[in-house]
Enzyme design. Structure first.
Site, mmCIF file in Angstrom:
data_model
loop_
_atom_site.group_PDB
_atom_site.id
_atom_site.type_symbol
_atom_site.label_atom_id
_atom_site.label_comp_id
_atom_site.label_asym_id
_atom_site.label_seq_id
_atom_site.Cartn_x
_atom_site.Cartn_y
_atom_site.Cartn_z
ATOM 1 N N ASP A 157 0.817 -1.211 0.000
ATOM 2 C CA ASP A 157 0.000 0.000 0.000
ATOM 3 C C ASP A 157 0.850 1.260 0.000
ATOM 4 O OD1 ASP A 157 -2.281 -1.480 -0.046
ATOM 5 O OD2 ASP A 157 -2.924 -1.023 1.992
ATOM 6 N N GLY A 158 1.982 1.237 0.713
ATOM 7 C CA GLY A 158 2.843 2.411 0.761
ATOM 8 C C GLY A 158 3.389 2.782 -0.606
ATOM 9 N N ARG A 192 2.469 6.431 -2.416
ATOM 10 C CA ARG A 192 3.477 7.392 -2.861
ATOM 11 C C ARG A 192 3.369 7.653 -4.356
ATOM 12 N NH1 ARG A 192 6.509 4.941 1.329
ATOM 13 N NH2 ARG A 192 7.195 3.250 -0.026
ATOM 14 N N ASN A 198 -3.930 8.911 2.387
ATOM 15 C CA ASN A 198 -4.458 8.247 3.581
ATOM 16 C C ASN A 198 -4.775 9.230 4.702
ATOM 17 O OD1 ASN A 198 -4.734 5.558 2.970
ATOM 18 N ND2 ASN A 198 -2.829 4.908 3.916
ATOM 19 N N ASP A 199 -3.730 9.908 5.184
ATOM 20 C CA ASP A 199 -3.943 10.728 6.376
ATOM 21 C C ASP A 199 -2.823 11.735 6.588
ATOM 22 O OD1 ASP A 199 -1.798 9.152 7.508
ATOM 23 O OD2 ASP A 199 -3.270 7.643 8.052
ATOM 24 N N ASP A 204 -1.761 11.676 22.517
ATOM 25 C CA ASP A 204 -0.476 11.427 21.864
ATOM 26 C C ASP A 204 -0.428 12.083 20.492
ATOM 27 O OD1 ASP A 204 0.315 9.962 24.017
ATOM 28 O OD2 ASP A 204 0.270 8.009 23.035
ATOM 29 N N TYR A 210 -4.044 3.961 9.742
ATOM 30 C CA TYR A 210 -3.738 4.330 11.125
ATOM 31 C C TYR A 210 -5.000 4.698 11.902
ATOM 32 C CZ TYR A 210 -0.761 6.425 14.808
ATOM 33 O OH TYR A 210 -0.127 6.724 15.991
ATOM 34 N N SER A 211 -5.929 5.357 11.226
ATOM 35 C CA SER A 211 -7.163 5.763 11.896
ATOM 36 C C SER A 211 -7.914 4.560 12.459
ATOM 37 C CB SER A 211 -8.061 6.532 10.914
ATOM 38 O OG SER A 211 -9.270 6.921 11.524
#
Length: 306
Positions: free
Chosen positions: A67-68, A72, A160-161, A190, A203-204
């Protein structure tokens, strides 16, 4: 379509085995295909692909990795409006529809023009640093404003975020959230995640946020380990503007936070600095071959990795 390009994460495709097999397969069927490695270092230290290496006639880009790699590539190619499709060589791969066992039949479908195209919204964010502070800002002055307003930095995109998280001391940070110029809440946490529907499974989700159909148009705000019992995710409209300001918790006002875009680009913020986030004007184009619904695909992924 017959003109393709491959962007490869060589750490995931060892020896470029899958990449070269795909290139040969396409060329034997009368198509064209070049490839590039997704590893060039930008001046900010992130991995940036130079879109100019991709020929103008390319109709589709395969992203071989995870996915990364796809994120990108999609972000780097958004102005070229070239659709992408992922070939997963990593772990879960929510965004990557293909893997090494299905990619060759997928090439046949694409060359026969049997595909669908989805558009995914992106976020655009820019940082404002050094507001009302006399000390010199460490990020330069590429888009300077008055000293009371601070230095406005170049915007960046995220599929994504955009994540604002603590830096330095192991303590929570105060994050002051405003939406469309109206104060919303102050989180002691955090950090906080501002996510697209596509990023809802990243991440969400790990921070307790909801899973959203990636074709939806909305923005998610999810706190990271909030120091409160009632801090839940908030869903906003796609056209809302979000401002996150770093608040003070100590008399010294020496707290710091970092901002990351899709986990790559990073900026450091001090008390009084802020980031402005809104929907980007551009959209990512992702190709779809199977007719699985979002819910069917989600269920399949969850069964595979539980």
């Amino acid at each position: 379509m017959k003109d393709f390009y491959i962007i490869t994460n060589e750490q995931k495709d060892e020896g470029l085995k899958v990449t070269k097999q795909m290139q040969t397969y396409i060329q034997k069927r009368g198509g064209t295909c070049g490839y590039a490695l997704n590893r060039s270092q930008g001046k900010d230290g992130s991995e940036n692909l130079n879109p100019e290496v991709i020929p103008e006639k390319v109709e589709c880009v395969f992203c071989v990795g995870g996915d990364g790699t796809l994120i990108r590539a999609a972000r780097d190619l958004v102005e070229r409006k070239i659709p992408v499709i992922g070939v997963n060589q990593g772990h879960i791969g929510y965004l990557c529809e293909l893997d090494s066992s299905t990619v060759f039949s997928a090439i046949n479908q694409l060359m026969a023009d049997k595909y669908m195209m989805e558009k995914r919204m992106l976020l655009n964010g820019y940082c404002v640093t050094g507001r009302n502070r006399k000390k010199e800002n460490v990020f330069g002055n590429d888009c300077g404003a008055g000293p009371a307003d601070g230095i406005r930095h170049s915007p960046h995109l995220a599929l994504n975020d955009i994540v604002i998280h603590r830096s330095g001391f192991l303590q929570v940070v105060n994050l002051i959230i405003s939406v469309n110029g109206e104060y919303l809440n102050t989180y002691s946490a955090d950090g906080i995640i501002i996510a697209t529907p596509t990023g809802s499974t990243a991440y969400s989700m790990s921070a307790g946020g909801p899973i959203v159909d990636p074709k939806a148009e909305l923005i998610l705000i999810t706190p990271i380990s909030p120091h409160a019992l009632n801090s839940k995710s908030i869903v906003l409209g796609a056209e809302d503007e979000i401002v996150v300001e770093i608040g003070s918790r100590r008399m010294e006002e020496d707290e710091e936070a970092e901002v990351s875009f899709d986990g790559d680009l990073s900026f450091r913020l001090a008390v009084g600095d802020r980031i402005v986030i809104r929907r980007a004007g551009e959209s990512m184009r992702i190709l779809k071959l199977n007719k699985l619904s979002f819910l069917e695909n989600l269920r399949k992924k969850m069964q595979e990795y539980t």
